[in-house]
Design a protein around this motif. Structure first.
Motif, mmCIF file in Angstrom:
data_model
loop_
_atom_site.group_PDB
_atom_site.id
_atom_site.type_symbol
_atom_site.label_atom_id
_atom_site.label_comp_id
_atom_site.label_asym_id
_atom_site.label_seq_id
_atom_site.Cartn_x
_atom_site.Cartn_y
_atom_site.Cartn_z
ATOM 1 N N GLN A 108 0.855 -1.184 0.000
ATOM 2 C CA GLN A 108 0.000 0.000 0.000
ATOM 3 C C GLN A 108 0.887 1.229 0.000
ATOM 4 N N LEU A 109 0.325 2.362 -0.447
ATOM 5 C CA LEU A 109 1.077 3.607 -0.560
ATOM 6 C C LEU A 109 0.334 4.709 0.187
ATOM 7 N N ARG A 110 1.127 5.583 0.791
ATOM 8 C CA ARG A 110 0.564 6.684 1.576
ATOM 9 C C ARG A 110 1.406 7.927 1.319
ATOM 10 N N ALA A 111 0.773 9.022 0.887
ATOM 11 C CA ALA A 111 1.526 10.213 0.486
ATOM 12 C C ALA A 111 1.058 11.442 1.244
ATOM 13 N N GLY A 112 2.013 12.320 1.552
ATOM 14 C CA GLY A 112 1.721 13.613 2.153
ATOM 15 C C GLY A 112 2.368 14.683 1.291
ATOM 16 N N ILE A 113 1.562 15.560 0.669
ATOM 17 C CA ILE A 113 2.054 16.516 -0.314
ATOM 18 C C ILE A 113 1.537 17.913 0.017
ATOM 19 N N THR A 114 2.434 18.915 -0.051
ATOM 20 C CA THR A 114 1.999 20.277 0.264
ATOM 21 C C THR A 114 2.060 21.229 -0.924
ATOM 22 N N ALA A 115 2.919 20.998 -1.887
ATOM 23 C CA ALA A 115 3.105 21.967 -2.969
ATOM 24 C C ALA A 115 2.731 21.444 -4.340
ATOM 25 N N HIS A 116 2.528 20.139 -4.485
ATOM 26 C CA HIS A 116 2.232 19.572 -5.793
ATOM 27 C C HIS A 116 1.115 18.542 -5.691
ATOM 28 N N ILE A 117 0.426 18.326 -6.780
ATOM 29 C CA ILE A 117 -0.457 17.170 -6.888
ATOM 30 C C ILE A 117 0.447 15.934 -6.918
ATOM 31 N N PRO A 118 0.128 14.881 -6.175
ATOM 32 C CA PRO A 118 0.974 13.683 -6.200
ATOM 33 C C PRO A 118 1.174 13.168 -7.626
ATOM 34 N N GLY A 119 2.386 12.699 -7.911
ATOM 35 C CA GLY A 119 2.704 12.219 -9.256
ATOM 36 C C GLY A 119 1.765 11.138 -9.755
ATOM 37 N N LEU A 120 1.310 10.270 -8.863
ATOM 38 C CA LEU A 120 0.423 9.184 -9.273
ATOM 39 C C LEU A 120 -0.976 9.676 -9.622
ATOM 40 N N LEU A 121 -1.271 10.943 -9.321
ATOM 41 C CA LEU A 121 -2.596 11.494 -9.624
ATOM 42 C C LEU A 121 -2.540 12.608 -10.671
ATOM 43 N N GLN A 122 -1.394 12.842 -11.257
ATOM 44 C CA GLN A 122 -1.252 13.932 -12.221
ATOM 45 C C GLN A 122 -1.724 13.518 -13.618
ATOM 46 N N ILE A 123 -2.392 14.443 -14.301
ATOM 47 C CA ILE A 123 -2.736 14.224 -15.704
ATOM 48 C C ILE A 123 -1.546 14.648 -16.568
ATOM 49 N N ARG A 128 3.435 17.607 -17.508
ATOM 50 C CA ARG A 128 4.329 18.224 -18.503
ATOM 51 C C ARG A 128 4.777 19.611 -18.027
ATOM 52 N N GLU A 129 3.865 20.372 -17.459
ATOM 53 C CA GLU A 129 4.212 21.706 -16.973
ATOM 54 C C GLU A 129 5.142 21.626 -15.763
ATOM 55 N N VAL A 130 4.948 20.618 -14.909
ATOM 56 C CA VAL A 130 5.855 20.407 -13.779
ATOM 57 C C VAL A 130 7.279 20.192 -14.281
ATOM 58 N N HIS A 170 -2.311 19.244 0.500
ATOM 59 C CA HIS A 170 -2.609 20.566 1.043
ATOM 60 C C HIS A 170 -3.393 21.389 0.029
ATOM 61 N N GLU A 171 -4.251 22.248 0.536
ATOM 62 C CA GLU A 171 -5.058 23.111 -0.323
ATOM 63 C C GLU A 171 -4.195 23.947 -1.263
ATOM 64 N N ALA A 172 -2.997 24.320 -0.809
ATOM 65 C CA ALA A 172 -2.114 25.128 -1.653
ATOM 66 C C ALA A 172 -1.784 24.420 -2.949
ATOM 67 N N ALA A 173 -1.561 23.104 -2.878
ATOM 68 C CA ALA A 173 -1.227 22.335 -4.079
ATOM 69 C C ALA A 173 -2.392 22.326 -5.059
ATOM 70 N N LEU A 174 -3.612 22.350 -4.545
ATOM 71 C CA LEU A 174 -4.788 22.312 -5.398
ATOM 72 C C LEU A 174 -5.031 23.647 -6.095
ATOM 73 N N ARG A 175 -4.527 24.717 -5.516
ATOM 74 C CA ARG A 175 -4.767 26.052 -6.068
ATOM 75 C C ARG A 175 -3.653 26.518 -7.011
ATOM 76 N N MET A 176 -2.545 25.807 -7.042
ATOM 77 C CA MET A 176 -1.457 26.193 -7.946
ATOM 78 C C MET A 176 -1.831 25.811 -9.380
ATOM 79 N N GLN A 177 -1.746 26.775 -10.279
ATOM 80 C CA GLN A 177 -2.199 26.550 -11.655
ATOM 81 C C GLN A 177 -1.026 26.170 -12.558
ATOM 82 N N PHE A 178 -0.757 24.883 -12.632
ATOM 83 C CA PHE A 178 0.255 24.366 -13.555
ATOM 84 C C PHE A 178 -0.406 24.171 -14.919
#
Length: 280
Positions: A108-123, A128-130, A170-178
């Protein structure tokens, strides 16, 4: 001889830990097993294959009573074959390949992210912008190469027996417009869709939660078949690192527990993501 993978290095390190706990030198261990000291050193360096029978013999000589650990190590001996990530061996850093290998074998995997959408959930367009923001700058072909690698990593969430995955974002990661407003909206919808899968839990840490431990890090905790084989992956600007010392594993479990404690429940998390989407 090909260089051992991160998982093979970990296997050898666990054999070394067992020997050292028994208070034996590599020479003494070789004598008990009837092999030269160099053979023990090669096994502990992950450079040679080890049969399940030899693992059990070593565990017996080392007076290891943890049968669940012995069984897990024995099962690792049949995994010398290389995975899909090997096609990237000459073109990407070994740390990225070790990450893919770790995710592939995790229970199983468990992630804690504050500045980015987790890589496994990125479109694709978000990822590409990251990669366009990497320093030093990557060429367009290199960006696409890393993008294909990242998308292939996501297969652990889509297989017939997908790996259970929990993410605290974190909410901050969700609001960053990549990639701009439209890419961000599609990315947020993807996170919502993924969070509705039975094996995936996404919980948002809102701004209102305030300060919390581990807020400056990107943490991925991979659970092994037994706790001593857990691994933590840390992703930082200067590179990534795999950590498996017990004290550090304990610390990062606590950090993730603290994140979980202040994160919104799954349904409220989806509601907040939808609210952010509607604000764009």
């Amino acid at each position: 001889m090909r260089n051992p993978t991160g998982r093979q290095l970990r296997f050898g390190a666990e054999l070394r830990k067992l020997r050292e706990r028994a208070g034996l030198t590599a020479t003494e261990a070789g004598q008990l097993l009837g092999v030269k000291q160099a053979q023990i050193s090669n096994m502990e360096a992950g450079r040679v294959g080890v049969s399940p029978e030899r693992v059990r013999a070593l565990a017996c000589h080392y007076d290891c009573a943890d049968q669940s650990l012995v069984q897990a190590l024995s099962e690792m001996t049949s995994e010398r074959s290389r995975g899909w990530w090997e096609e990237y061996r000459e073109t990407l850093p070994n740390t990225l390949l070790d990450l893919a290998e770790m995710e592939h074998h995790a229970t199983q995997l468990r992630a804690g992210i504050t500045a980015h959408i987790p890589g496994l959930l990125q479109i694709h367009d978000h990822a590409r912008e990251v990669f366009r923001q990497v320093v030093p700058e990557l060429s367009p072909p290199d960006i696409e190469h890393r993008l294909s690698f990242r998308i292939k990593r996501q297969a652990v969430l889509f297989s017939e027996s997908p790996t259970p995955y929990r993410a605290y974002i974190h909410e901050a990661a969700l609001r960053m417009q990549f990639g701009g407003r439209h890419v961000t909206r599609r990315q947020l919808q993807h996170v919502i869709n993924m969070s509705e899968r039975s094996h995936i839990t996404v919980r948002v840490i809102p701004f209102a939660a305030g300060a919390f431990p581990g807020s400056g890090q990107s943490i991925l905790y991979a659970y092994g078949p037994v706790p001593p084989l857990d691994t933590v992956h840390l992703d930082q600007s200067h590179g990534s690192a795999l950590i498996d010392a017990k004290a550090q594993l304990d610390k990062y479990r606590v950090l993730l527990d603290r994140m979980e404690g202040i994160a919104l429940p799954p349904r409220e998390s989806r509601e907040l993501i939808r609210a952010i989407d509607q604000e764009l």
